[in-house]
Scaffold this motif. Structure first.
Motif, PDB file in Angstrom:
ATOM      1  N   LEU A  18       0.846  -0.998   0.041  1.00  0.00           N
ATOM      2  CA  LEU A  18       0.226   0.037   0.017  1.00  0.00           C
ATOM      3  C   LEU A  18       0.806   1.165   0.031  1.00  0.00           C
ATOM      4  O   LEU A  18       0.432   2.140  -0.812  1.00  0.00           O
ATOM      5  CB  LEU A  18      -0.933  -0.072   1.173  1.00  0.00           C
ATOM      6  N   ALA A  39      -6.064   4.307   5.348  1.00  0.00           N
ATOM      7  CA  ALA A  39      -6.673   3.127   4.794  1.00  0.00           C
ATOM      8  C   ALA A  39      -7.087   2.222   5.998  1.00  0.00           C
ATOM      9  O   ALA A  39      -8.270   1.427   6.153  1.00  0.00           O
ATOM     10  CB  ALA A  39      -5.718   2.377   3.952  1.00  0.00           C
ATOM     11  N   ARG A  42     -10.014   3.520   8.051  1.00  0.00           N
ATOM     12  CA  ARG A  42     -11.277   3.045   7.262  1.00  0.00           C
ATOM     13  C   ARG A  42     -11.536   1.459   7.198  1.00  0.00           C
ATOM     14  O   ARG A  42     -12.886   1.020   7.504  1.00  0.00           O
ATOM     15  CB  ARG A  42     -11.128   3.393   5.670  1.00  0.00           C
ATOM     16  N   LEU A  58      -8.110  -2.974  -0.196  1.00  0.00           N
ATOM     17  CA  LEU A  58      -7.115  -1.614   0.569  1.00  0.00           C
ATOM     18  C   LEU A  58      -6.419  -1.058  -0.497  1.00  0.00           C
ATOM     19  O   LEU A  58      -6.412   0.138  -0.589  1.00  0.00           O
ATOM     20  CB  LEU A  58      -6.199  -2.375   1.593  1.00  0.00           C
ATOM     21  N   VAL A  61      -8.905   1.511  -1.800  1.00  0.00           N
ATOM     22  CA  VAL A  61      -9.061   2.588  -0.855  1.00  0.00           C
ATOM     23  C   VAL A  61      -8.072   3.602  -1.062  1.00  0.00           C
ATOM     24  O   VAL A  61      -7.986   4.849  -1.017  1.00  0.00           O
ATOM     25  CB  VAL A  61      -9.013   2.347   0.706  1.00  0.00           C
ATOM     26  N   VAL A  62      -6.792   3.071  -0.936  1.00  0.00           N
ATOM     27  CA  VAL A  62      -5.513   3.999  -1.110  1.00  0.00           C
ATOM     28  C   VAL A  62      -5.654   4.841  -2.268  1.00  0.00           C
ATOM     29  O   VAL A  62      -5.203   5.767  -2.496  1.00  0.00           O
ATOM     30  CB  VAL A  62      -4.225   3.060  -1.030  1.00  0.00           C
TER      31      VAL A  62
END
Length: 301
Positions: A18, A39, A42, A58, A61-62
């Motif tokens: 990430l 992240a 969340r 993930l 989201v990132v």
């Protein structure tokens, strides 16, 4: 082991990946760390048990957080990149583990980050996620709210810039912006000859249904009178002569164009195509859903 411990371990297993994605997207280690932390927050607030593919979730989201930051950065005209952050010799002592090494090596040097900074946010995201991390265009399309084909085109444009095959791209974009500015000027001032001289003999205008309906309803004073399709310089001149008073120059997905944007909100987009230094096509979009899929940057002047 508690559920919280298990979730934290699962997240730590993905942290390096990430951080690598966020660093390539933003060009800043500190901003990348902030995005990774967001992240985690969340994930901690979500129903982790309902997530089938944690790594994919993930990464998405990132990517979305980075996209929001890039768009905000463009709107503020910021240049936060610090070349030292991408210098392996300057930061090597702080790096631990193969994923963290990946952040500062593997062609992520100052030169590449500078090129990435010239891309639109959507282009950068598509290129980074597909070319550097192998994400499918179907998944990328969902992040940027485009079709998979459009996402592929974003990555292709970015790839040409990164590979240096668009050596004349900046000059072309400058010339195209000049052509659009001249087009708007000639249109507003009713300059028949000047407008005609800017048009390719095979020029085509296409307008979506929303644009045609708005034109028929006269929703904008002295706006172009649109039909679904108009072909040839004569038809285009008739459509625009003495009109387009409220249109502003803009970048549409990084390309020269124009927009009608009362109070800064794009209502009608004019996407121009060029051939041989002349206007070869104009696509007029007023459907809010389609406009929402475009990266529109209104220019001064």
């Amino acid at each position: 082991m508690t559920d919280d411990d298990w979730l934290a371990r699962q997240f730590e297993a993905h942290r390096g990946h990430l951080r690598a994605v966020a660093f390539r997207m933003l060009g800043s280690r500190s901003e990348a760390d902030d995005v990774v932390q967001e992240a985690w927050l969340r994930l901690d607030r979500s129903d982790a048990g309902a997530i089938d593919n944690l790594g994919g979730w993930l990464t998405t989201v990132v990517a979305r957080v980075c996209l929001d930051q890039l768009r905000a950065r463009k709107s503020r005209r910021e240049e936060p990149f610090d070349p030292q952050l991408a210098d392996p010799d300057a930061t090597h002592a702080e790096v631990q583990g193969p994923e963290h090494e990946l952040l500062l090596t593997d062609a992520i040097g100052p030169a590449l980050l500078i090129v990435l900074d010239t891309l639109t946010p959507a282009e950068r995201l598509a290129f980074v996620l597909h070319d550097m991390f192998g994400m499918s265009f179907d998944d990328i399309a969902a992040i940027v709210d485009r079709t998979p084909t459009a996402a592929r085109q974003l990555a292709s444009r970015a790839r040409r810039r990164v590979q240096g095959t668009d050596a004349d791209a900046d000059a072309d974009r400058t010339r195209q912006r000049e052509i659009v500015a001249a087009f708007l000027h000639a249109s507003r001032n009713g300059d028949f000859d000047a407008l005609l001289a800017l048009l390719d003999p095979e020029v085509v205008l296409r307008a979506d249904r929303a644009a045609v309906q708005a034109s028929a309803a006269g929703q904008a004073a002295k706006a172009p009178k649109l039909t679904a399709e108009a072909r040839g310089p004569g038809a285009i001149v008739e459509t625009f002569l003495g009109r387009a008073q409220a249109a502003q120059p803009a970048l549409i997905d990084g390309a020269a164009g124009a927009v009608y944007a009362p109070e800064g909100q794009p209502r009608v987009v004019f996407a121009f195509r060029f051939s041989g230094g002349k206007v070869a096509g104009i696509d007029v979009v007023a459907d809010p859903a389609r406009i929402g899929q475009l990266d529109v940057a209104i220019l001064d002047g």
